[in-house]
Design an enzyme around this catalytic site. Structure first.
Site, PDB file in Angstrom:
ATOM      1  N   LYS A  70      -2.995  -0.743 -12.383  1.00 51.55           N
ATOM      2  CA  LYS A  70      -3.734   0.221 -13.204  1.00 51.55           C
ATOM      3  C   LYS A  70      -2.938   0.615 -14.453  1.00 51.55           C
ATOM      4  O   LYS A  70      -3.511   1.041 -15.455  1.00 51.55           O
ATOM      5  CB  LYS A  70      -4.072   1.460 -12.383  1.00 51.55           C
ATOM      6  CG  LYS A  70      -4.985   1.196 -11.191  1.00 51.55           C
ATOM      7  CD  LYS A  70      -5.217   2.452 -10.381  1.00 51.55           C
ATOM      8  CE  LYS A  70      -6.057   2.176  -9.148  1.00 51.55           C
ATOM      9  NZ  LYS A  70      -5.368   1.300  -8.172  1.00 51.55           N
ATOM     10  N   ASN A 124      -4.370   6.312  -7.088  1.00 53.40           N
ATOM     11  CA  ASN A 124      -5.130   7.031  -6.058  1.00 53.40           C
ATOM     12  C   ASN A 124      -4.248   7.905  -5.186  1.00 53.40           C
ATOM     13  O   ASN A 124      -4.738   8.636  -4.327  1.00 53.40           O
ATOM     14  CB  ASN A 124      -5.940   6.057  -5.196  1.00 53.40           C
ATOM     15  CG  ASN A 124      -5.068   4.994  -4.547  1.00 53.40           C
ATOM     16  OD1 ASN A 124      -3.906   5.221  -4.223  1.00 53.40           O
ATOM     17  ND2 ASN A 124      -5.628   3.804  -4.351  1.00 53.40           N
ATOM     18  N   GLU A 133       0.843  -1.192   0.000  1.00 53.92           N
ATOM     19  CA  GLU A 133       0.000   0.000   0.000  1.00 53.92           C
ATOM     20  C   GLU A 133       0.882   1.247   0.000  1.00 53.92           C
ATOM     21  O   GLU A 133       1.971   1.255   0.587  1.00 53.92           O
ATOM     22  CB  GLU A 133      -0.903   0.011   1.228  1.00 53.92           C
ATOM     23  CG  GLU A 133      -1.886  -1.144   1.301  1.00 53.92           C
ATOM     24  CD  GLU A 133      -2.998  -1.038   0.275  1.00 53.92           C
ATOM     25  OE1 GLU A 133      -3.275   0.087  -0.176  1.00 53.92           O
ATOM     26  OE2 GLU A 133      -3.585  -2.073  -0.073  1.00 53.92           O
ATOM     27  N   ARG A 157      -6.841  12.622  -9.221  1.00 54.71           N
ATOM     28  CA  ARG A 157      -7.327  11.906 -10.404  1.00 54.71           C
ATOM     29  C   ARG A 157      -8.785  12.238 -10.705  1.00 54.71           C
ATOM     30  O   ARG A 157      -9.187  12.315 -11.865  1.00 54.71           O
ATOM     31  CB  ARG A 157      -7.135  10.400 -10.236  1.00 54.71           C
ATOM     32  CG  ARG A 157      -7.962   9.746  -9.144  1.00 54.71           C
ATOM     33  CD  ARG A 157      -7.696   8.264  -9.104  1.00 54.71           C
ATOM     34  NE  ARG A 157      -8.541   7.569  -8.119  1.00 54.71           N
ATOM     35  CZ  ARG A 157      -8.482   6.263  -7.908  1.00 54.71           C
ATOM     36  NH1 ARG A 157      -7.638   5.511  -8.589  1.00 54.71           N
ATOM     37  NH2 ARG A 157      -9.273   5.699  -7.018  1.00 54.71           N
ATOM     38  N   TYR A 201       5.090   4.148  -6.761  1.00 58.76           N
ATOM     39  CA  TYR A 201       3.766   3.542  -6.598  1.00 58.76           C
ATOM     40  C   TYR A 201       3.076   3.510  -7.951  1.00 58.76           C
ATOM     41  O   TYR A 201       2.337   4.421  -8.337  1.00 58.76           O
ATOM     42  CB  TYR A 201       2.936   4.311  -5.567  1.00 58.76           C
ATOM     43  CG  TYR A 201       1.626   3.649  -5.226  1.00 58.76           C
ATOM     44  CD1 TYR A 201       1.603   2.396  -4.606  1.00 58.76           C
ATOM     45  CD2 TYR A 201       0.402   4.264  -5.509  1.00 58.76           C
ATOM     46  CE1 TYR A 201       0.407   1.779  -4.285  1.00 58.76           C
ATOM     47  CE2 TYR A 201      -0.803   3.652  -5.186  1.00 58.76           C
ATOM     48  CZ  TYR A 201      -0.788   2.421  -4.578  1.00 58.76           C
ATOM     49  OH  TYR A 201      -1.982   1.798  -4.262  1.00 58.76           O
TER      50      TYR A 201
END
Length: 371
Positions: A268, A258, A148, A214, A264
């Protein structure tokens, strides 16, 4: 004479004892009996080993336990999965990694034999009560595992100076495991053929937060170009097959992360690349993306001063297929591979432990990741 008669049996006994000791000490004098320290795991009497095993099972945090698994280069490497990430159990098999002599287990009774322990950050409670007690066994390495971003996981003050190693998507972690990666194509791989497409831009999203960059960028972009939207955020959840079919039908896909954190870069990005759509990246900087994928394989929102200018570029590429196809030049050299969550992290950790026997410690985990 009376005294001699009295002493003769005693002297005979002493001589007999000395002869016996000589025979005992000279027999197999080449055998070296180890001290009962860290080597006791390879040699110990049955009664002691049985007592030791019973003690281990009843108290896996016993810091006085004999450290039986001192890193012997000839022994198997044992990795203990201390907690299943999010309760998700994965296959404890590393055959696909072309490695041997690696064993993985979730059996905590083997704590004192494990060369490494793998801990998933999101499953560690704030009081550390579900962690083994410090100090670590000297030969053992504790590995912090987290996929995460810092924005979606939170520091735990007590974790500084707890771990030896980090296993994370960041390239500067001790055991880097990105969400995806490119590997060379082989002669067995099929040549790339562009799927038929009837949509220009698509976005599939579940987590909707109006404060996320985003969402704000999307709201501006859709003023200038049609964006086909799906996912729970738009009341259109998709199955895995529906997801694939949808992305296949789109020339461009909004690969919007996100959060903006170092390295990171998640599925996606990699999923659309694998399926056959050009990702439009929003997250870390373009330079950071280029550390993972070719510079001409994607579009970055920061390449344009406004969302309107990005829209104009997309509309131009829609009418110029030769230029659009240049985004797929990398397909002749590489193919996308996804990381298998949990299993790949455990296997790469085990391999690292096999090849790095020296001591290492992470003294400021929170500063490194959240600082």
């Amino acid at each position: 004479m009376a005294c001699w008669a009295y002493l003769r049996p005693t002297l005979f006994s002493i001589v007999a004892v000395l002869c016996f000791l000589h025979l005992f000490l000279s027999y197999r004098s080449d055998i070296q009996y180890p001290n009962f320290g860290i080597y006791a795991g390879s040699f110990c009497p049955a009664f002691l080993c049985a007592e030791k095993a019973q003690t281990n099972e009843s108290n896996p945090d016993n810091s006085t336990e004999i450290q039986a698994a001192s890193m012997d280069a000839e022994s198997d490497t044992l990795l203990l999965i201390w907690m299943w990430p999010f309760g998700f159990k994965f296959d404890l098999n590393c055959n696909s990694f072309n490695m041997s002599r690696c064993r993985m287990t979730d059996d905590k009774s083997l704590y004192h034999k494990a060369h490494g322990l793998l801990f998933h950050h999101r499953d560690i409670n704030g009081q550390l009560s579900n962690m083994p007690k410090l100090p670590r066994l000297t030969f053992q390495k504790w590995v912090w595992f987290n996929m995460e971003s810092p924005a979606n996981s939170f520091p735990i003050p007590g974790l500084n100076r707890v771990f030896n190693l980090t296993c994370n998507y960041r390239l500067d972690s001790d055991i880097p495991v990105p969400y995806g990666y490119l590997e060379p194509v082989t002669s067995e791989d099929e040549s790339f053929k562009l799927p038929a497409k009837d949509k220009l831009v698509c976005w599939i999203v579940s987590n909707w937060n109006p404060n996320h960059r985003r969402v704000q960028f999307y709201n501006e972009l859709r003023k200038h170009v049609e964006v086909h939207t799906y996912g729970r955020a738009f009341g259109k959840p998709l199955s895995d097959q529906e997801y694939q079919n949808t992305v296949l039908s789109c020339k461009f896909y909004l690969s919007f992360e996100n959060s903006n954190s170092r390295d990171y870069i998640t599925e996606k990005l990699y999923s659309p690349m694998k399926i056959g759509s050009v990702p439009i990246a929003l997250g870390p900087s373009r330079q950071m993306y280029e550390g993972h994928i070719p510079a001409d394989s994607f579009i970055h929102v920061d390449d344009f001063s406004t969302a309107k200018k990005l829209a104009q570029r997309l509309l131009y590429l829609d009418q110029n297929p030769a230029e659009y196809m240049q985004f797929f030049n990398w397909k002749s050299l590489f193919k996308v591979k996804h990381t298998y969550f949990g299993r790949d992290h455990a296997c790469k950790t085990c391999k690292y432990l096999q090849n790095h026997r020296g001591y290492h410690a992470v003294n400021d985990l929170n500063g490194w990741y959240w600082g």
